[in-house]
Design an enzyme around this catalytic site. Sequence first.
Site, PDB file in Angstrom:
ATOM      1  N   ASP A  18     -61.734  73.511  14.797  1.00  0.00           N
ATOM      2  CA  ASP A  18     -62.887  74.025  15.515  1.00  0.00           C
ATOM      3  C   ASP A  18     -63.937  72.962  15.770  1.00  0.00           C
ATOM      4  O   ASP A  18     -64.566  72.931  16.829  1.00  0.00           O
ATOM      5  CB  ASP A  18     -63.488  75.217  14.761  1.00  0.00           C
ATOM      6  N   ARG A  77     -63.852  78.906  21.558  1.00  0.00           N
ATOM      7  CA  ARG A  77     -64.694  77.734  21.322  1.00  0.00           C
ATOM      8  C   ARG A  77     -65.275  77.127  22.598  1.00  0.00           C
ATOM      9  O   ARG A  77     -66.436  76.710  22.618  1.00  0.00           O
ATOM     10  CB  ARG A  77     -63.925  76.678  20.537  1.00  0.00           C
ATOM     11  N   ASP A  92     -73.788  80.368   5.443  1.00  0.00           N
ATOM     12  CA  ASP A  92     -73.525  78.950   5.685  1.00  0.00           C
ATOM     13  C   ASP A  92     -74.402  78.403   6.815  1.00  0.00           C
ATOM     14  O   ASP A  92     -75.038  77.353   6.675  1.00  0.00           O
ATOM     15  CB  ASP A  92     -72.059  78.714   6.042  1.00  0.00           C
ATOM     16  N   SER A 148     -61.134  82.578   4.431  1.00  0.00           N
ATOM     17  CA  SER A 148     -61.927  82.058   5.533  1.00  0.00           C
ATOM     18  C   SER A 148     -61.484  82.809   6.777  1.00  0.00           C
ATOM     19  O   SER A 148     -60.306  82.813   7.131  1.00  0.00           O
ATOM     20  CB  SER A 148     -61.649  80.556   5.686  1.00  0.00           C
TER      21      SER A 148
END
Lengths: 411, 411, 411, 411
Positions: free
Chosen positions: B125, B96, B16, B180
């Site tokens: 996210d 993050r 991706d 995922s």
Amino acid sequence: MSDVKKVVLAYSGGLDTSVIVKWLQEEYQCEVVTFTADLGQGEEVEPARAKAQALGVNEIYIEDLREEFVRDFVFPMFRANTIYEGEYLLGTSIARPLIAKRLIEIANETGADAIAHGATGKGNDQVRFELGAYALKPGVKVVAPWREWDLTSRETLMQYCEDHDIPVDFSTKKKKSPYSMDANLLHISFEGDQLEDPWVESEEDMWRWSVSPEQAPDTPTYIEIDYDQGNPVAINGEQMSPATILETLNKIGGENGIGRIDIVENRFVGMKARGCYETPGGTIMLRAHRAMESITLDREAMHLKDELMPRYAKVIYNGFWWSEERRMLQALIDASQEFVSGTVRLKLYKGNIEVVGRKSPYSLFDSAVATFEDDAGAYDQKDAAGFIKLNALRMRIAAQKGRTFLDRDDK
Amino acid sequence: MSDVKKVVLAYSGGLDTSVIVKWLQEEYQCEVVTFTADLGQGEEVEPARAKAQALGVNEIYIEDLREEFVRDFVFPMFRANTIYEGEYLLGTSIARPLIAKRLIEIANETGADAIAHGATGKGNDQVRFELGAYALKPGVKVVAPWREWDLTSRETLMQYCEDHDIPVDFSTKKKKSPYSMDANLLHISFEGDQLEDPWVESEEDMWRWSVSPEQAPDTPTYIEIDYDQGNPVAINGEQMSPATILETLNKIGGENGIGRIDIVENRFVGMKARGCYETPGGTIMLRAHRAMESITLDREAMHLKDELMPRYAKVIYNGFWWSEERRMLQALIDASQEFVSGTVRLKLYKGNIEVVGRKSPYSLFDSAVATFEDDAGAYDQKDAAGFIKLNALRMRIAAQKGRTFLDRDDK
Amino acid sequence: MSDVKKVVLAYSGGLDTSVIVKWLQEEYQCEVVTFTADLGQGEEVEPARAKAQALGVNEIYIEDLREEFVRDFVFPMFRANTIYEGEYLLGTSIARPLIAKRLIEIANETGADAIAHGATGKGNDQVRFELGAYALKPGVKVVAPWREWDLTSRETLMQYCEDHDIPVDFSTKKKKSPYSMDANLLHISFEGDQLEDPWVESEEDMWRWSVSPEQAPDTPTYIEIDYDQGNPVAINGEQMSPATILETLNKIGGENGIGRIDIVENRFVGMKARGCYETPGGTIMLRAHRAMESITLDREAMHLKDELMPRYAKVIYNGFWWSEERRMLQALIDASQEFVSGTVRLKLYKGNIEVVGRKSPYSLFDSAVATFEDDAGAYDQKDAAGFIKLNALRMRIAAQKGRTFLDRDDK
Amino acid sequence: MSDVKKVVLAYSGGLDTSVIVKWLQEEYQCEVVTFTADLGQGEEVEPARAKAQALGVNEIYIEDLREEFVRDFVFPMFRANTIYEGEYLLGTSIARPLIAKRLIEIANETGADAIAHGATGKGNDQVRFELGAYALKPGVKVVAPWREWDLTSRETLMQYCEDHDIPVDFSTKKKKSPYSMDANLLHISFEGDQLEDPWVESEEDMWRWSVSPEQAPDTPTYIEIDYDQGNPVAINGEQMSPATILETLNKIGGENGIGRIDIVENRFVGMKARGCYETPGGTIMLRAHRAMESITLDREAMHLKDELMPRYAKVIYNGFWWSEERRMLQALIDASQEFVSGTVRLKLYKGNIEVVGRKSPYSLFDSAVATFEDDAGAYDQKDAAGFIKLNALRMRIAAQKGRTFLDRDDK
């Protein structure tokens, strides 16, 4: 020492409270009314009648309060996912306000001017009994023998029994345990003895209501619990009364090694104390209720409850059930539970509770929105850009004005 | 579409983000800098270099951030016993802000005017990356391809690869999973596929980091963790770096079937989502830290932390790590940890963590006060009567004035 | 631009919303329903009918909502002593949820698929209108012309009027003011123009509803307000409806120079903005309600309300009136108000509100306990020693264990 | 009665504490050390020396603590905008921890094993003195004569003076007042006498530090206060020490009729009490600090402070200054004040404080963003649509699932 005419005593039928009956009669020269409640502690309450009669008590109250206890005290508390200090499910704390209420109601019925209990001067239970009593009958007198008398050792207590012809054998069974214990439908607790050293592991044979995870079955047990407006109402599809729900979950949980904790907690009177607790059914209910809420409760409703829960727990732990603040918090909590209905599926295995499914006619889980697949326009991803931009605006302005976290010593 | 000259991309090396490199180069006609971090996700990061080079990237950053991650992000969060919505240990959320910080620092070093990431427009996210970026560099441009492009299906994405000579085989391994996933030293997460029905139990072969409780050893593992000022510093007496502590606990926890949860959570963007998480080491640290605090922390300090924790968790979950409110809460939390030092002993067994001992040179547990035995005057039980009387005073006055709970319809 | 068939517009009858009628008809090619409400803004609403008709509107709603506004929105908010950021009485915020509700109800009645409003894209009002609309009718479309059109300057707007034969004279009066204003029974607000520099003092002739303290009478005005369960019900002994109460207090307060503030506030959309507000009646009600509570509310009930008030204020300010969290907080607040009944006496003088008396049949003020004189045994001072000893116990233990504040660098 | 060798007494030099000196010497047969502090109460402290000597005291401490008081106690409290129960600025509460600290430090210096004070058994001050003392010296003995002796009426006290040759004339002046008063640089308080009926208005001649608004000048006074990191450092451009700042503001405020309140408050010991307070300088500082924060503080930082303020106020009011929870809250508060610097301009007029200007080099007020005029792209109004859509998402989903507020009985 105040002048007491008639006192209602929370009477277990055990040795200590039997001594209290006699001591009250002697010291206060007053009439004693006994009150013995079945809260699911697992011992017969009816034998307390003969013991009280033998001690010369004329007014004897023996009551089965299990349904009221679970319906009006345990369930409201669980609607808030209540935990004290991250661990304790308040098994002892939640029983006290009901006992306080009945003591006062019986005092009103019998014309008594005082209540008495067998809790010590170091613990939380004296506070819970007495705050409840004062809140419900402000002029009541309270006698707490353990704070007054000098029978502070086992020896002096035994001597008192001998001097007053109180049969000591009737509590032999219980006294085999070196621990101070308390039990009701929600839990059984252990304090004292070797637990007074927080570095020492508890002994396996202390525990009463659960097998150890090691001794639990090698195959998991699956159960389904139905909720209606925040309360469990059925297990595996079978409707049950509140007390039966909890009894059933205690049995299933205990068999699967669920619900033991070993903690050091902070008492309201200011000291830390070690306690071990078995709460099999309650531990299951806590997880199940939260899982039920996870699909039926609005996010901010949940977060508001979560932020207020520690305070609600403290209110109950400290003995303020019969207070304005508890009523107000309960109103807030209960206002959130209208749609907390549905079914939770759990896997129980050797001490573990896994939530493996939840469903509800009122579910807010919207797979059309949440999906990683094509959502057919249910959610416009471009909205997120604006959402983030405005959430960031105050921080962008601050950074533009020279306040950067990069240069700061930010722990 | 804004005008971008150079963009720093959070690049995993997977399919991706490789597509994103190409797409950025094409759509924005801009230079792409890649940043790949080892946060303990368990995959090699060095191979990302060759892949980025093959895509024509000149400035490639590959960094091992594991120690910084655990020391400056995971540990501060665990000092607060942080849990989101009663269950989630924030494994993804906490990584993050570090990535956002490095993206911005690299942008500043390389003269880039934008950052980009591969998060979708439905998740948390994107918010966490972008709030961090905006807070640290207010004028930065953000490119979130998943919110912009039309490569929204696997098919269109594959077609894009074919059209642009992007080798698709290099991520074959990962794509075997239908879920995922996200991983770092603190946890691995699973979303999507069959989890999108919250009534369906997760499959055993989804889990990666832990055995199931059923498959864990039949004998318990005992460990001791040493704490210093709120942080774990040694396991079984052996001093270790922060990252090594967490790696070690992940290994021990995973072997004993510890740290799996399966929840429905509320995202900041407004939807509910099902997630499964494995957090073996973190689950152990949470219990151990609380046990350490139970003997070293003042009661009101603990309660204050407990009441603020849900808000602190929400701040982190929602992506506001780089904010004034997080700094302020951290200051409060850290001010409580000076004496949270000592040793906790744990028994790990088939998914269970039992605290079996805690000791500290700073222990506030005072057996002389708490004992059921003779306390030699350390505590005067008569003080309790006055304590209770004055705590009850406001309620006694109210009841005297006619406000009784007995007559009220009090749920 | 979405496909709209019929839209309900919050129509003031002023120039801006008249332009919006025409713009909606043109741009969306849709039918426009106008809704004009009398919330006590001090302007006739009936003239809006002719203006709407002139613009070709067929379905015209003109309603007097003053009583509903005060009874169901203002009063519940004042039961919580609500203030945003220590100063702002939420006069604008509290009117929006009622307007949103009527817009949606009218949409349901008329079969409209959209609502529209004249709020800008920078302010809070767009958020409040739209959150309410979405909460009450999730599929509704929202048109916010100020976020869409290019009529962003006074000149382009005037040109549009000329091009579309919209008479501009009908709002001449209002447009004399250089400020952006909003009014309802609770307040009138001023923003913009010279207020955009927070160092510049507001001009005296900006204010509309109150004289300045300098110009107020030289003799004080005394009033008595009766409360019933948290709501004001009479002034100087005269029973009045909710709206009349507020109108009357506005008049009395305004004459005495009461209720002006000049603040910089934080908007939900992320920016700081300067606002001036006149809230004469509300300012009086806030003081009076708190004084009423001071003798009728339990201490912990009051403190719990006080701690939650800022959050409740934020919920309303941010536009979440129609939310679960607001309902829950309201349930908590309202559960405290049962006995908040009695009379408060106030002295109003040149901007000052002094509470000079409060009495209640439910007063918890017990002079027998509080007196400095002989209390005839109502309070035993010796109880205080035990109360203090146990409140200090945790700190004494900590100090005994070596944690002293004297050696610490304690800011 | 415990065995005391040497006791440090908080000695005002007045009649009551002079009696206490003698009573301690007689009853406890112990040495008495006196400690008299100038906290700005407005009376000479040096005369206390001769009085103490006359009573046979050998160790006499007389100290000017004004700067320490304002710098280390008043200012930290004002950084939090602290108000108890919406009205009270904690003028008495904040002085007690400093006195407690000095009592203990002097006890340590002089080898005393006890401290004593002249507070009654009904009030908060006994709690504040003693909690501080126990926290700082856990083994200290506390003597509170008012809880022990039988000199509970003015007559018995006078008789005691006569019997022990204590000159009663030296406090004549103070005793003209029928009120119980307490004063320091922050305020003067009045309790008792006719204030014990909360319906009776206070008499004008009770007040000491301020003129009434009626008697204040007919022209306003403008002042500018400079702040540095949350603390006032200059008035009208003139740098001053903390105590001088407060003295100056007291003078200016008192002349303009500022800072009187008349309230019924809830004491920690459980009763309600009427108190009147004059806090001229503090009332100005509260408004000024908030105005300074309004342009320099991040929104969420401000809201977090606001939500925690009532708890911080309660901690101080209840006497827990020297506690972990106070330190933790202070750490949070202080972490927010780094940029709270700049200038506030105020208009003072007959009891009113109007904020008429605020400016700061660290201002977060961004007129480019906030303007109603063309903002040159500083803010994209279209972002608001996405912001609102996602903030509404959870409510839209709930409404889609059938949960509508329109059908609910929503108070």
